[in-house]
Design an enzyme around this catalytic site. Structure first.
Site, PDB file in Angstrom:
ATOM      1  NE  ARG A 213      20.536  42.271  59.848  1.00  0.00           N
ATOM      2  CZ  ARG A 213      20.156  43.122  60.794  1.00  0.00           C
ATOM      3  NH1 ARG A 213      20.935  44.142  61.134  1.00  0.00           N
ATOM      4  NH2 ARG A 213      19.012  42.957  61.422  1.00  0.00           N
TER       5      ARG A 213
ATOM      6  CG  HIS B  35      14.168  43.371  59.519  1.00  0.00           C
ATOM      7  ND1 HIS B  35      14.657  42.141  59.929  1.00  0.00           N
ATOM      8  CD2 HIS B  35      14.680  44.282  60.388  1.00  0.00           C
ATOM      9  CE1 HIS B  35      15.422  42.311  60.992  1.00  0.00           C
ATOM     10  NE2 HIS B  35      15.453  43.594  61.289  1.00  0.00           N
TER      11      HIS B  35
ATOM     12  CD  GLN C 214      12.479  44.730  64.404  1.00  0.00           C
ATOM     13  OE1 GLN C 214      13.679  44.580  64.547  1.00  0.00           O
ATOM     14  NE2 GLN C 214      11.692  45.063  65.405  1.00  0.00           N
TER      15      GLN C 214
ATOM     16  CG  ASP D 181      13.575  51.508  59.998  1.00  0.00           C
ATOM     17  OD1 ASP D 181      14.488  51.725  60.819  1.00  0.00           O
ATOM     18  OD2 ASP D 181      13.685  50.689  59.069  1.00  0.00           O
TER      19      ASP D 181
ATOM     20  CB  CYS E 241      12.967  47.865  64.080  1.00  0.00           C
ATOM     21  SG  CYS E 241      13.810  48.700  62.734  1.00  0.00           S
TER      22      CYS E 241
ATOM     23  NE  ARG F 196      13.815  41.126  66.062  1.00  0.00           N
ATOM     24  CZ  ARG F 196      14.861  41.510  65.332  1.00  0.00           C
ATOM     25  NH1 ARG F 196      15.440  42.660  65.553  1.00  0.00           N
ATOM     26  NH2 ARG F 196      15.336  40.746  64.352  1.00  0.00           N
TER      27      ARG F 196
HETATM   28  N1   CP Z   1      16.204  45.987  64.560  1.00  0.00           N
HETATM   29  C1   CP Z   1      17.262  45.260  64.207  1.00  0.00           C
HETATM   30  O1   CP Z   1      17.193  44.336  63.380  1.00  0.00           O
HETATM   31  O2   CP Z   1      18.394  45.606  64.857  1.00  0.00           O
HETATM   32  P1   CP Z   1      19.869  45.161  64.449  1.00  0.00           P
HETATM   33  O3   CP Z   1      20.151  45.780  63.098  1.00  0.00           O
HETATM   34  O4   CP Z   1      20.750  45.720  65.525  1.00  0.00           O
HETATM   35  O5   CP Z   1      19.934  43.671  64.372  1.00  0.00           O
HETATM   36  N1  NVA Z   2      15.637  49.676  57.532  1.00  0.00           N
HETATM   37  C1  NVA Z   2      16.780  49.449  58.372  1.00  0.00           C
HETATM   38  C2  NVA Z   2      16.472  48.431  59.407  1.00  0.00           C
HETATM   39  C3  NVA Z   2      17.567  48.161  60.384  1.00  0.00           C
HETATM   40  C4  NVA Z   2      17.230  47.094  61.377  1.00  0.00           C
HETATM   41  C5  NVA Z   2      17.962  49.016  57.526  1.00  0.00           C
HETATM   42  O1  NVA Z   2      17.788  48.184  56.623  1.00  0.00           O
HETATM   43  O2  NVA Z   2      19.049  49.530  57.754  1.00  0.00           O
END
Ligand code: CP
Ligand code: NVA
Length: 316
Positions: A115, A142, A145, A234, A274, A300
């Site tokens: 990430r 993402h 997801q 989101d 998500c 997931r």
């Molecule tokens: N939705 C998602 O990716 O959650 P986290 O940021 O907690 O991994």
């Molecule tokens: N759009 C959000 C998704 C988190 C899972 C972010 O990038 O923070």
């Protein structure tokens, strides 16, 4: 350690993966989930497909669901996981290059899930890793997801997503980018409701158009939701979103998913998010009957497993 380059694949962006492969991942996840009735969390799938494999994961941004689901996924496939803290590596203090780090990760581990704050980092890693690289969220996408969300939608609606109309209300962020890519790969209709100055990236919309995508933009959340089977939203402020937060939240005040918005969708429409959440959805909707957010989060695990198997070229 085995590093057979010809038998591995990265999972970085939905756009770059053939639709046929994405559908195989979803199908595998369905079959595997069905076979786990009455299993405990850490019971291993009968075929034990990733025995002895080590998934190394690293998070440059916070994570709850992605972290847990990848950990459990690799365990259920009979592999193991190790989470690196970026602040404990030489890399982040400038003491080691990304290319050397990638080579070491490739010789110690069998797959790397990252990430990251940087698309560039994914590109460099892709060049130097000799093991699969999985994008566990980047500024622009993402993918794990959204693939999991396709799975959840088909599981709940009991039909191919290509027969459904999906709505996104909110920011044009990483999750929406992957959803746009998925709308092309899975041939579903996608309505987007967002303020005019927050439209999705033009290049991505052009790519969707060129590839027979069916994406429509509305500057009105109710119009976007009209007649849809699924309503997504989101956070308005994503992690590391370097904007005037107060102003952005004001700009999105008419793009909150409320009961009034849900009423514009089909009667049996579901709500997905998500997580984590902010003020973009009312408590009533989030905790209401149409909300499937906890099933969405748990799924997931199942889809990460099939993504891992895709990366190792082990999908049956
Ligand atoms: N939705 C998602 O990716 O959650 P986290 O940021 O907690 O991994
Ligand atoms: N759009 C959000 C998704 C988190 C899972 C972010 O990038 O923070």
């Amino acid at each position: 350690m085995q590093t057979n380059k010809s038998l591995m694949r990265h999972f970085i962006n939905i756009k770059d993966i053939p639709g046929k492969e994405l559908k195989k991942i979803i199908l595998d996840a369905k079959k595997r989930k069905a076979k786990r009735k009455n299993f405990n969390t850490l019971d291993i799938d009968k075929d034990s497909p990733l025995k002895g494999k080590l998934l190394i994961q690293m998070f440059e941004k916070s994570s709850l669901r992605t972290r847990l689901s990848f950990y459990i996924a690799i365990k259920q496939l009979n592999g193991g996981a190790l989470t690196l803290r970026p602040d404990e590596l030489h890399l982040n203090k400038g003491g080691e290059s990304l290319s050397d780090t990638a080579k070491i990760i490739s010789t110690f581990g069998n797959a790397f899930m990252l990430r990251t704050n940087s698309e560039e980092k994914l590109n460099i890693l892709k060049k130097y890793l000799t093991i699969p690289l999985i994008n566990g969220l980047s500024p622009k996408s993402h993918p794990t997801q959204v693939l999991s969300d396709v799975f959840t939608i088909e599981e709940i609606k009991k039909k191919s997503i290509s027969k459904l109309k999906i709505c996104w209300v909110g920011d044009s962020n990483n999750v929406l980018n992957s959803l746009i890519e998925a709308s092309v790969k899975f041939s579903f209709k996608l309505n987007i409701g967002c303020p005019k100055k927050y439209e999705p990236n033009k290049d991505l919309l052009n790519w969707a158009k060129k590839n027979k995508g069916n994406v429509k933009i509305f500057y009105d959340s109710k119009k976007a939701a009209s007649g849809c089977d699924v309503v997504f939203t989101d956070k308005v402020i994503s992690m590391n979103d370097k904007v005037n937060k107060t102003q952005k939240l004001i700009n999105f005040k008419n793009f909150k998913v409320t009961q009034a918005v849900m009423k514009c969708a089909k009667k049996d429409a579901i709500f997905l998010h998500c997580l984590p959440r902010g003020p973009e959805v009312s408590n009533e909707v989030f905790l209401g009957k149409k909300s499937k957010v906890f099933q969405q989060a748990l799924n997931r695990i199942y889809v990460q497993k099939s993504i891992l198997l895709y990366c190792f070229d082990k999908l049956r």
